[in-house]
Enzyme design. Sequence first.
Site, short mmCIF file in Angstrom:
data_model
loop_
_atom_site.label_atom_id
_atom_site.label_comp_id
_atom_site.label_asym_id
_atom_site.label_seq_id
_atom_site.Cartn_x
_atom_site.Cartn_y
_atom_site.Cartn_z
N ASP A 130 5.30 -1.62 11.38
CA ASP A 130 4.11 -2.06 10.67
C ASP A 130 2.96 -2.50 11.19
O ASP A 130 2.63 -3.81 11.45
CB ASP A 130 4.32 -2.93 9.59
CG ASP A 130 5.23 -2.24 8.37
OD1 ASP A 130 5.21 -1.20 8.06
OD2 ASP A 130 5.82 -3.04 7.56
N LYS B 249 1.91 7.60 6.48
CA LYS B 249 0.92 6.63 6.11
C LYS B 249 -0.54 7.44 6.16
O LYS B 249 -1.06 7.96 7.21
CB LYS B 249 0.53 5.51 7.04
CG LYS B 249 1.85 4.38 6.82
CD LYS B 249 1.35 2.96 7.59
CE LYS B 249 2.49 2.01 7.41
NZ LYS B 249 2.18 0.83 8.08
N ASP C 230 -1.67 -9.75 11.05
CA ASP C 230 -0.62 -9.57 9.91
C ASP C 230 0.91 -9.53 10.23
O ASP C 230 1.68 -8.77 9.70
CB ASP C 230 -0.72 -8.25 9.09
CG ASP C 230 -0.26 -8.00 7.70
OD1 ASP C 230 0.12 -9.16 7.09
OD2 ASP C 230 0.29 -6.81 7.45
N GLU D 99 -4.58 -0.68 5.55
CA GLU D 99 -3.59 -0.09 6.67
C GLU D 99 -3.99 1.04 7.03
O GLU D 99 -4.55 1.87 6.29
CB GLU D 99 -2.20 -0.06 6.14
CG GLU D 99 -1.44 -1.34 5.77
CD GLU D 99 0.12 -1.10 5.35
OE1 GLU D 99 0.59 -0.19 5.87
OE2 GLU D 99 0.59 -2.01 4.63
N GLN E 177 0.75 -1.06 0.00
CA GLN E 177 0.02 -0.06 0.03
C GLN E 177 0.81 1.18 0.03
O GLN E 177 2.07 1.35 0.38
CB GLN E 177 -0.99 -0.11 1.32
CG GLN E 177 -1.87 -1.48 1.42
CD GLN E 177 -3.00 -1.30 2.34
OE1 GLN E 177 -3.32 -0.26 2.86
NE2 GLN E 177 -3.19 -2.65 2.86
N ALA F 102 5.82 8.35 11.52
CA ALA F 102 6.45 7.72 12.23
C ALA F 102 8.00 8.00 11.99
O ALA F 102 8.44 8.11 10.86
CB ALA F 102 6.25 6.19 12.05
N ALA F 103 8.61 8.22 13.18
CA ALA F 103 10.02 8.60 13.09
C ALA F 103 10.67 7.23 12.37
O ALA F 103 10.45 6.06 12.75
CB ALA F 103 10.73 8.82 14.29
N LEU F 104 11.61 7.60 11.35
CA LEU F 104 12.36 6.47 10.70
C LEU F 104 13.45 6.09 11.55
O LEU F 104 14.26 6.81 12.23
CB LEU F 104 12.83 6.96 9.38
CG LEU F 104 11.85 7.03 8.27
CD1 LEU F 104 12.44 7.32 6.73
CD2 LEU F 104 10.97 5.90 8.10
#
Length: 404
Positions: free
Chosen positions: A319, A126, A299, A147, A110, A230-232
Amino acid sequence: SKLAALFEHPLYNIPIPEVTEKDKLFIVNPMEKFSLRSSGSDEWVSSSKAETLLPTGKTVYDTYPAWLKFHVGINRYELYPRRDPLLPTLLRDLATQRIISSVQKSGGTQLKLIMTFPNYGQALFKPMKQTRDQETPIDFFYFSDFERHNAEIAAFHLDRILDFRRIPPVSGRLVNITKEIRDITTDKKLAKTFFISPAGNVCFYGECSYYCSTEHALCGKPDWLEGSMAALLPDKTLAKRRSWRSPWRRSYHKSKKAEWELNPNYCTQVRETPPYDRGHRLLDLIDMTILDFLMGNMDRHHYETFEKFGNDTFLLHLDNGRGFGTHSRDEPSILAPLQQCCSIKKSTYLRLQLLATQPYRLSDLLREALAADPLAPVLAEPHLRALDRRLGKVLAAVGHCLAR
């Protein structure tokens, strides 16, 4: 604040082992400084020679932006500390920092975007795909579910309340599709997918293997769109991560069942297979199972660890967008690792018991945590109430194991 009281509780103050240099993800040069080239510049320089003097009382570490302090703080035992003074700043940055670049993240089923900020920080965006009160239809397979952006936000706070601290910080954010994505993207494939809908809203759909088409376009109102930021984690070239296939992975097939669904003694063979044959890896996986059951996330096919720490470290809970899709029914099969292995960390069990008591009711704590998010209310009330019901079922499963 129930949340403040929870974090003062002795069960939330069990010390972690002493962190030595080899337990840190990065060894930082104490002379290395970060500073903006000029006050109006978006460009950072990293140089110990950039400025010879620091403001009085400041350390070199103080010159680091919040995202870099987060990366530097990661160690073998935790992604971020329990009492992390950095967390409010990092969450605020994710919600408010100016976006200077938006490109589509490659891979995945997605659409997700990588947003870059002026201080070189990056976040995974997202977008909103369904409203808070929509439930996943009962005839949907778990692998064809959407999602959800709000699930990513709620998962971060739930993970912290459970004291796992294995999900990178996530904040909700309203994004202007025109100014913060379309007008600044350098991603030519993404740029081709923008259009104006019949209702006059700005829409786009990107390129991916499932929901990337005009029928599944993401549309603003007229160009404002909710999403999670979201912080990478540190780039994999700097901090390699290893991906592990979950032993309780589902079949991802409409009619086939996985081996664990057919063999009640499946855990016996897992216990004899590395890395589950020693250390706390299996117990960490059961922690993740409990988090997933509380969220209703089916998932979890893989998980990751930082390669530097080998097998003796925590699992990253990444995720989580397929959580919080249903509140009216629970999925008992998610608890299979706990039920089949009859193992749980004592500290996890004691905390779960605490979260089932009136002063620290899990739904109240998550409601309070989510109230501070820019997109509050993040979860519909029935999802919060479902947490207490599911927590009761986790404790009942442990009770059955103890009775056996």
